[in-house]
Design a protein around this motif. Sequence first.
Motif, short mmCIF file in Angstrom:
data_model
loop_
_atom_site.label_atom_id
_atom_site.label_comp_id
_atom_site.label_asym_id
_atom_site.label_seq_id
_atom_site.Cartn_x
_atom_site.Cartn_y
_atom_site.Cartn_z
N ASP A 22 -87.27 25.04 -124.82
CA ASP A 22 -87.01 24.68 -125.92
C ASP A 22 -85.45 25.03 -125.94
O ASP A 22 -85.60 25.70 -127.18
CB ASP A 22 -87.43 26.83 -125.97
N LEU A 23 -84.43 24.67 -124.59
CA LEU A 23 -83.42 24.80 -125.16
C LEU A 23 -83.03 24.01 -126.38
O LEU A 23 -83.57 22.33 -125.87
CB LEU A 23 -82.61 24.49 -124.20
N ASP A 24 -82.29 23.75 -127.21
CA ASP A 24 -81.82 22.77 -128.44
C ASP A 24 -80.58 22.32 -127.88
O ASP A 24 -79.92 23.00 -128.66
CB ASP A 24 -82.08 23.68 -129.73
N LEU A 79 -83.28 33.83 -120.81
CA LEU A 79 -83.68 33.66 -122.43
C LEU A 79 -84.26 35.41 -122.79
O LEU A 79 -83.97 36.64 -122.24
CB LEU A 79 -85.24 33.56 -122.10
N PRO A 80 -84.01 34.90 -125.15
CA PRO A 80 -84.50 35.96 -124.89
C PRO A 80 -86.00 37.47 -124.99
O PRO A 80 -86.49 36.82 -124.24
CB PRO A 80 -84.50 36.20 -126.88
N SER A 81 -85.38 38.29 -124.38
CA SER A 81 -86.67 39.05 -123.96
C SER A 81 -88.48 38.90 -124.88
O SER A 81 -89.49 38.57 -124.22
CB SER A 81 -87.45 40.65 -123.66
N VAL A 131 -78.75 31.24 -122.76
CA VAL A 131 -77.56 31.77 -121.72
C VAL A 131 -78.09 31.22 -120.37
O VAL A 131 -78.55 31.12 -119.80
CB VAL A 131 -77.40 32.94 -122.23
N LEU A 132 -76.88 30.16 -120.58
CA LEU A 132 -76.90 29.15 -119.47
C LEU A 132 -75.81 29.93 -118.39
O LEU A 132 -74.31 29.27 -118.67
CB LEU A 132 -77.05 27.95 -119.20
N MET A 133 -74.73 30.30 -116.25
CA MET A 133 -74.89 30.20 -116.27
C MET A 133 -74.54 29.86 -115.42
O MET A 133 -75.15 29.80 -114.01
CB MET A 133 -74.48 31.87 -115.92
N GLN A 191 -77.65 38.53 -121.36
CA GLN A 191 -78.95 39.13 -121.20
C GLN A 191 -78.95 39.43 -123.06
O GLN A 191 -79.23 39.21 -124.21
CB GLN A 191 -79.03 40.44 -120.81
N TRP A 192 -77.26 39.78 -123.27
CA TRP A 192 -76.85 40.78 -124.78
C TRP A 192 -77.08 39.30 -125.47
O TRP A 192 -77.51 39.27 -126.52
CB TRP A 192 -76.22 41.31 -124.76
N TRP A 193 -76.18 37.76 -124.81
CA TRP A 193 -76.30 37.32 -125.88
C TRP A 193 -77.57 36.33 -125.99
O TRP A 193 -77.98 35.76 -126.38
CB TRP A 193 -75.12 35.99 -125.31
N ALA A 194 -78.30 36.38 -124.87
CA ALA A 194 -79.40 35.45 -125.22
C ALA A 194 -80.26 37.14 -126.17
O ALA A 194 -81.24 35.70 -126.73
CB ALA A 194 -80.58 36.39 -124.03
N GLU A 195 -80.43 38.12 -126.41
CA GLU A 195 -81.30 39.03 -127.18
C GLU A 195 -80.56 38.41 -128.76
O GLU A 195 -81.34 39.15 -129.61
CB GLU A 195 -80.99 40.39 -126.91
#
Length: 704
Positions: free
Chosen positions: A560-562, A469-471, A516-518, A507-511
Motif C-alpha cells: 500500500d506504500l505509494d 500505518l494509520p489505525s 511512516v518509516l523510521m 503514529q500521529w503522522w500516520a493518523e
Amino acid sequence: MNAQGFPRQFARTRRFSLGVPRRFTVSPDGGRVLFVRSDAGDDPVSRLWLYEDGSERVLAGPRDAGVVPEAERVRRERARETSRGVVAYATDREVRVVAYALGGELWTVRTDGDGTAPRRVPTAGPAVDPRPSPDGTLVAYVTGGALRVVRTDGTGDRLLAAPENADVTYGLADHVAAESLGRMRGHWWSPDSDALLVARVDTSMVQRWHLADPARPGNAPRAFPYPAAGTANAETTMHVVRVDGERVAVRTPAAADPEHHVRGRWTDTAFEYVVTAGWDAAGPFVNVQTRDQRTAYLMGIDPATGETSLLHMQRDGAWLEFVPGAPTRTAAGSPVLAFVPPGGDVRGLRTAGHGAITPPGLNVREVLCTLGERVLFTASDEPTEVHVWSYGPDSGLVRLSEGPGVHTAAAGGGTVVLDSLTPEGHTVTVLRDGKPAGHIAVRAEEPLVTPRPVRLSLGQRELRSLLFLPSWHEPGAGGLPVLLSPYGGPGVQLAVRARAWWAAVGQWWAEQGFAVLMTDGRGTPGRGVAWEKSVHGDQLTPVLEDQVDALHAAAGYCADLDLGRVGIRGWSFGGYLAAGAVLHRPDVFHAAVAGAAPTDLRLYDTHWKERYLGHPGVLPENYERCSLVEHAGKLTRPLMLVHGMADDNVLPAHMVRFSAALLAAGRPHTVLPLPGSGHLVTEEGVADRLLLLELDFLKKSLGC
C-alpha cells in the motif's frame, strides 16, 4: 484515537518528558533513593524527591527559581534539559547531604529524616554545579569561573582557584567535553574530602562566534568560544587543589608515543581531549585522547606531586568510541575496561583480576556503577533492546531486567532502581536483593495517540525499522504516501522495542494519512563496531543508501506504500539527512523538511566532526562530499529549512549559508526561522505549531 489535540500535548508535555523521574541516586545502604521529577505530565517545574520505606516525598522544590546564571544555562543546553527548578543535584558519600542550585543560589537539604527544611547557603556569587564533599562537611561550587568551597553550615567560604583572565574557568567542562564527549563536570572530590581534582579550561585560543537575536535588534550579540572543525580547541589541564589552598599541576604527556599510535593520512598525536576524570579509593585519574582520536591514555595521578603513570592505553585505526562509565575501578582498585576482542565486533568488559566478564556477542552499552567488586552495566544481545546486567566474582553474570525494552538502572547496597522503557510504557521498579519491593511513580501524560509500530528487519543488511500505518487503514486499500522520519546518525537509535516519544509522533503522522518509516542504518549505535565505523570518511552516502533500501524493502512488505509520493523529515543529523535526500536522490524523495541541519560540516565542532571526517585542511574532499552547501544547485524538490535562531550547537549560520547557496543557484525553497529557540525546540506555541506547519508543507508538496 484522538490525534487532533496531539501537537499541543506534545509541546505542553515537552515531548512527554515532564513528570518522568530521573537522575536516580541510591544510598550505599540501599535504604534511600533520590531523584528529580515534576508533579505532573504538564508541570515544567522539577523537584527533588526521596523514596524511602516504600513511599515518596518531596525534599526540595523551588519557590522562585530566579535567573539562571549563564554558565548554568549553557550546562542545561548541553544536557538538553527541558524543565526548570531542581534539575540536577549532588550528594555526599552516604547520600545524607544534598546540594543543588536554584537561580544561582546554593541550597542544601538532608535526607536522614531530621525534619530540617532546605537551607540556603550564602555564596560569593551565583553558584553553578555545587558538589558536597564525601564527608558532607563542605560544598564546592563554581562562580564566575572560579572554584570555591563553603561549609555546609554556611561559614568559611573561600577561594580555591581563581581564573587568571576572562578566558579561563576552573571546575567546568568546555563545549567539546559537554556536547561531544558527554562529560558534564569539571571537579571531583577526593575520598578524604581534603582536595579536589579540577579541570582548568583556557579558551583564549578558540575562535569567537557571535549569536544575535534577530527579533530583538536592541540586544547585543552573544559571543562564545566555538571550536569548529580544523580550528583550535580549548586547552584543558588538570590540577589537584587542596582545601587548604595548596595546588599541584597534573603532568600528563603532551602527546602519544608515535611508535604505539595508529597513523593515518591525517595524524595528530597531541592530547587535546579530557574524556573522563575522577578520584576513587585508588587515587585520582584522567583519561586523555589525541586530537585525531586514535589513541587514549588512562593515567593514574600522584596527588602529592602531580606525576602521572600509564594505567591503560586504547588505540583504533578509525576513532575510539568510548563506553560511557568506562574505564572505572572496583573498590579494590581493579580496573574495569571496555574492549573489543580480537576478531570480534562488539564491545565487552574485562577486569584486571578476572579477564573478560562478558561473553562474545553481548554488546556493552554503558557501565553504570561498581558496588564493591560487583559491576553493574547495560548491554545488548539484540540491537533493539538494552538490558541491565550485573557481574560479581561470586555471583557471575546475571541479567536483572526482564522483557523487551530499553532498561537502565542505579544501585546501592542491595537495592537496584530499574528504569524501564518498554513497548507498554515507562516504569521504575525498586528491586531489593533482586526482588521487586516497590515502584517510583511515572507521572508523564499518556499520548493521545497510541503507537502501533510494525517492527521490521529490512533488506540485505537487516535494517532495523519501525513502520507506522494509520489505525483506520485497510490492508490492500493502497494509496498511502510515505514519510521517512529518521535520525540516522551516531549516538541515537529510533527502532527500539520501547514506547518513546518519537513513536507517538510517528503514529500521529500516520493518523494524518501517511505510512511512516523510521530506520536505523549504518553509523547508528547498537549493531557493533564495524556498523558504527562504516561511515568513516563519508557520513552521507551509506546512510542515505540505507534509507533508500529500507524504503524499497518496506514497500515489498506493504504494497500500500505509494513510492510516487515520498517525503522525509528530520532534526539535527536527521535534518541533514532529509536535505541530503532531496539533493542527491530526487528520484526517490519528493519533498523534505530539514530542521536544525548541519549543512556546512566545517562549521561543526572539532571532536564530533573530525571523528568521522578527519581534519578539513588535510581531508577536504570528505567535507566537500558530505556538506550540503556545495551541492545546493542539485535541488529540484520542495524543501523546507527550519532552524532555532538561538541554537548554539548547530548555529543558524548553517541554514543561512545553505539558503544563500540555494538562492544563488536559483533553487526555490522555504525558510522557517524560530526566534528564541535553541537546538531542542519544545516550547508550547512553537513545537506544536511547527508540527502543523510541517504537515501542511508536506501534504501540499506531495499532492495529498
